[in-house]
Write an enzyme that holds these catalytic residues in place. Structure first.
Site, mmCIF file in Angstrom:
data_model
loop_
_atom_site.group_PDB
_atom_site.id
_atom_site.type_symbol
_atom_site.label_atom_id
_atom_site.label_comp_id
_atom_site.label_asym_id
_atom_site.label_seq_id
_atom_site.Cartn_x
_atom_site.Cartn_y
_atom_site.Cartn_z
ATOM 1 N N GLU A 194 7.766 33.155 0.015
ATOM 2 C CA GLU A 194 6.541 32.382 -0.046
ATOM 3 C C GLU A 194 6.205 31.805 1.331
ATOM 4 O O GLU A 194 7.086 31.372 2.079
ATOM 5 C CB GLU A 194 6.596 31.280 -1.110
ATOM 6 N N CYS A 195 4.939 31.900 1.666
ATOM 7 C CA CYS A 195 4.395 31.424 2.941
ATOM 8 C C CYS A 195 5.158 32.063 4.111
ATOM 9 O O CYS A 195 5.061 33.257 4.320
ATOM 10 C CB CYS A 195 4.402 29.904 2.993
#
Length: 432
Positions: free
Chosen positions: A324-325
């Site tokens: 994530e990210c």
């Protein structure tokens, strides 16, 4: 419940430094101190932990179901002599829909509020400011004031004269200090483990708070006097039975409640460091690459051969891989840093990203997991990054998303087989 929420009229008022100083000052007195941070903040909790000597949990009144919020607050307060919670932004600032503020957290959990007021550029006007914050919401218990950046004894006298008609206790008067400034980066403060003299800073802040504030009065407000439900509230199901979780300066942003929930569900967490060229545990049936600052370490990540081989092996054996990210960018094919240099990433997803031209993406998100995602149904999340997407290749999408106002954001994230990721930091299950 009772505990103390350190809030302010706006960001930049000094509430983080006040919180760190208070945590350490209370710890010095022999009290068992617990802390929490309001909202989707990955950085401040590490500073809290350094100051208090204990773990710090996020309490997010927008993204967390009320039952989870209360359970996490109760767990943090259990056995503690004091619970100190740092707010985010201004006391009444929340998501774009107006909900999820620090004030909402205070009401839902039952916290008294100490308002840190930056007095550097005002004197008698402080009365109008504080009156407005006191009266804005009758359900918020404003227990007292901490006057920050007070210039002199005369300045203090003017402030006290203006505040006296309001009947609110002045819990502390703190002088302006140029040596109590934490370095920042575009996503917030520089991470705690990068601060070269963090212990010196925290000790200095503790001296400052102890000299200028009434510790006994603040400790009494911070004392948990009631009990919150401590039932275990299931969060997001674990990615696997044994989850290799990346953790270092490049990929550091994992919510503690998420990992704790996976452990409670029976999963084993096996940390590893991509920057140290470590491979994920070969027995792991899942790998989690959290967010962070891969753009600052892209060259080292590109040259981490054992890490790359370990991730390829995890994919080949069918492990669930989620980024994530920052972790999502590492799963991609290429990352361009702020200077325009291109660095090869893992190549497990058809994604190219860049920091050469920064573009801010910020806000709460509601996401619906699509077929093949590690989770199902509605989820809550937060997005905060400056990366731009140069290209996305052929792959399935991971989420359908909307912002806090319900504005559709379309399809987000990518998935190829059991490898997937997105820019969203997942926080909790959505309400049914």
């Amino acid at each position: 419940m009772s505990g103390l929420l350190i809030a302010a009229p706006s960001s930049g008022s000094g509430k983080t430094t006040v919180t760190l100083g208070l945590l350490r000052a209370l710890r010095r007195t022999g009290r068992a101190v617990a802390s929490a941070k309001a909202g989707p903040d990955f950085i401040d909790p590490a500073f809290h932990a350094a100051a208090s000597g204990g773990a710090c949990v996020n309490l997010d009144p927008w993204a967390m179901r009320p039952a989870l919020l209360r359970a996490l607050a109760g767990e943090a307060a259990a056995g503690a002599d004091a619970l100190v919670v740092e707010g985010m932004m201004g006391l009444f600032d929340g998501a774009a829909d107006g909900t999820g503020s620090a004030a909402d957290l205070a009401v839902q959990v039952g916290l008294d509020v100490a308002l840190v007021v930056d007095c550097a550029r005002q004197s008698h006007s402080v009365g109008a400011l504080v009156r407005g914050f006191r009266d804005h919401r009758p359900d918020v218990r404003l227990a007292g004031l901490i006057l920050n950046r007070v210039g002199s004894a005369r300045h203090e006298g003017l402030l006290r004269d203006a505040l006296e008609p309001l009947g609110l206790p002045v819990l502390g008067v703190l002088p302006a200090r140029s040596d109590l400034v934490l370095p920042s980066r575009h996503l917030g403060l520089v991470q705690a483990d990068e601060h070269p003299e963090l212990e010196v800073f925290v000790e200095r802040a503790a001296d400052w708070v102890a000299a200028g504030a009434g510790l006994d009065a603040l400790a009494a407000l911070a004392r948990p006097t009631g009990r919150l439900a401590r039932d275990q509230v299931p969060g997001l199901p674990p990615l696997g039975q044994k989850i290799a979780v990346a953790r270092d300066a490049a990929v550091a942003f994992a919510y503690p409640h998420l990992l704790a929930g996976w452990r409670r569900a029976g999963a084993e967490i096996a940390p590893f460091s991509p920057l140290s060229d470590e491979a994920p545990d070969g027995a792991a049936d899942a790998v989690f690459l959290p967010g962070g600052y891969p753009e600052l370490h892209a060259g080292r990540l590109a040259g981490a051969s054992r890490f790359r081989q370990g991730m390829a092996s995890a994919q080949a054996r069918g492990a669930a891989i989620y980024g994530e990210c920052g972790g999502y960018m590492v799963l991609g094919e290429r990352l361009e840093d702020a200077d325009g240099a291109s660095h090869a990433m893992l190549g497990l997803l058809p994604l190219e990203t860049s920091f050469r031209t920064r573009q801010r993406h910020l806000g709460y998100r509601r996401a619906t997991a699509l077929a093949g995602a590690p989770w199902s149904g509605r989820l809550t999340a937060h997005e905060f990054h400056y990366a731009t997407i140069l290209s996305e290749g052929d792959a399935d999408r991971l989420f359908e998303a909307e912002d806090a106002l319900g504005t559709p954001l379309g399809l987000l994230g990518l998935r190829r087989g059991r490898v997937c990721g997105s820019f969203l930091h997942l926080i909790d299950r959505g309400e049914a």
